[in-house]
Design a protein around this motif. Structure first.
Motif, PDB file in Angstrom:
ATOM      1  N   MET A   1      34.845 -90.377  38.404  1.00 24.21           N
ATOM      2  CA  MET A   1      35.159 -91.751  38.766  1.00 24.21           C
ATOM      3  C   MET A   1      35.848 -91.779  40.130  1.00 24.21           C
ATOM      4  O   MET A   1      36.674 -90.945  40.446  1.00 24.21           O
ATOM      5  CB  MET A   1      36.079 -92.375  37.724  1.00 24.21           C
TER       6      MET A   1
ATOM      7  N   THR B   1      37.874 -94.411  42.884  1.00 25.80           N
ATOM      8  CA  THR B   1      38.537 -95.704  43.030  1.00 25.80           C
ATOM      9  C   THR B   1      38.097 -96.359  44.343  1.00 25.80           C
ATOM     10  O   THR B   1      37.546 -95.696  45.229  1.00 25.80           O
ATOM     11  CB  THR B   1      40.070 -95.543  43.055  1.00 25.80           C
ATOM     12  N   PHE B   2      38.392 -97.632  44.465  1.00 22.86           N
ATOM     13  CA  PHE B   2      38.060 -98.328  45.706  1.00 22.86           C
ATOM     14  C   PHE B   2      38.834 -97.734  46.881  1.00 22.86           C
ATOM     15  O   PHE B   2      38.282 -97.569  47.977  1.00 22.86           O
ATOM     16  CB  PHE B   2      38.344 -99.832  45.579  1.00 22.86           C
ATOM     17  N   ASP B   3      40.087 -97.392  46.659  1.00 20.30           N
ATOM     18  CA  ASP B   3      40.878 -96.779  47.727  1.00 20.30           C
ATOM     19  C   ASP B   3      40.297 -95.437  48.166  1.00 20.30           C
ATOM     20  O   ASP B   3      40.300 -95.106  49.355  1.00 20.30           O
ATOM     21  CB  ASP B   3      42.333 -96.600  47.298  1.00 20.30           C
ATOM     22  N   GLN B   4      39.779 -94.660  47.226  1.00 17.34           N
ATOM     23  CA  GLN B   4      39.137 -93.389  47.570  1.00 17.34           C
ATOM     24  C   GLN B   4      37.855 -93.626  48.356  1.00 17.34           C
ATOM     25  O   GLN B   4      37.541 -92.891  49.293  1.00 17.34           O
ATOM     26  CB  GLN B   4      38.863 -92.571  46.308  1.00 17.34           C
TER      27      GLN B   4
ATOM     28  N   PRO C   1      37.539-105.073  46.694  1.00 15.18           N
ATOM     29  CA  PRO C   1      38.484-104.450  45.768  1.00 15.18           C
ATOM     30  C   PRO C   1      38.474-105.151  44.409  1.00 15.18           C
ATOM     31  O   PRO C   1      38.338-106.372  44.328  1.00 15.18           O
ATOM     32  CB  PRO C   1      39.835-104.634  46.453  1.00 15.18           C
TER      33      PRO C   1
ATOM     34  N   GLY D   1      34.831-102.808  41.078  1.00 13.01           N
ATOM     35  CA  GLY D   1      34.296-101.572  40.504  1.00 13.01           C
ATOM     36  C   GLY D   1      32.961-101.164  41.078  1.00 13.01           C
ATOM     37  O   GLY D   1      32.326-100.236  40.587  1.00 13.01           O
TER      38      GLY D   1
ATOM     39  N   LEU E   1      31.425 -97.477  40.720  1.00 16.47           N
ATOM     40  CA  LEU E   1      32.421 -96.451  40.993  1.00 16.47           C
ATOM     41  C   LEU E   1      32.829 -95.661  39.752  1.00 16.47           C
ATOM     42  O   LEU E   1      33.151 -94.478  39.851  1.00 16.47           O
ATOM     43  CB  LEU E   1      33.657 -97.078  41.652  1.00 16.47           C
ATOM     44  N   ALA E   2      32.806 -96.274  38.593  1.00 17.62           N
ATOM     45  CA  ALA E   2      33.218 -95.585  37.368  1.00 17.62           C
ATOM     46  C   ALA E   2      32.273 -94.444  37.001  1.00 17.62           C
ATOM     47  O   ALA E   2      32.666 -93.511  36.304  1.00 17.62           O
ATOM     48  CB  ALA E   2      33.309 -96.573  36.206  1.00 17.62           C
TER      49      ALA E   2
END
Length: 120
Positions: A1, A3-6, A41, A44, A82-83
């Motif tokens: 998974m 994240t949006f920040d990643q 953001p 997902g 993203l998940a």
């Protein structure tokens, strides 16, 4: 998974990449003014530029993770959940998307240095 920040970190690790908020909430990642990835953001999902051949391959291999992006899918763009995506795979997709729009000198320098962006 991932994240949006990643996702943002991966994109901004690419040479001369920058972010710009567009359409009020959509974060676009750009190089030389050209968009190579975008997302909002909290949704997902993100969208990454790809060739039509790469898009077809991704959709066939993992339809639960990849689909044709709304509005721009006919041009090869891929919607990524993203998940379900592996960080390394997303980093590769973003590097290829960046290569497709970056100035040739940047691509040449990037490839000469090993051609890898940020990975998880």
């Amino acid at each position: 998974m991932v994240t949006f920040d990643q996702f943002l970190e991966m994109g901004l690790a690419l040479p001369e990449a920058g972010e710009q908020v567009t359409w009020e909430t959509r974060v676009t990642l750009r190089v030389g003014g050209k968009i190579f990835a975008m997302g909002t953001p909290g949704t997902g999902e993100v969208t990454v530029k790809a060739s039509k051949a790469d898009q077809a391959e991704l959709l066939a291999a993992e339809p639960e993770v990849f689909s044709s992006a709304p509005y721009v899918g006919r041009h090869g763009w891929v919607l990524v959940r993203l998940a379900g995506v592996d960080g390394g795979e997303l980093a590769e997709l973003m590097a290829e998307a960046w290569r497709s729009v970056a100035p040739k000198r940047l691509v040449k320098d990037f490839d000469a240095s090993g051609g890898t962006g940020a990975t998880l």
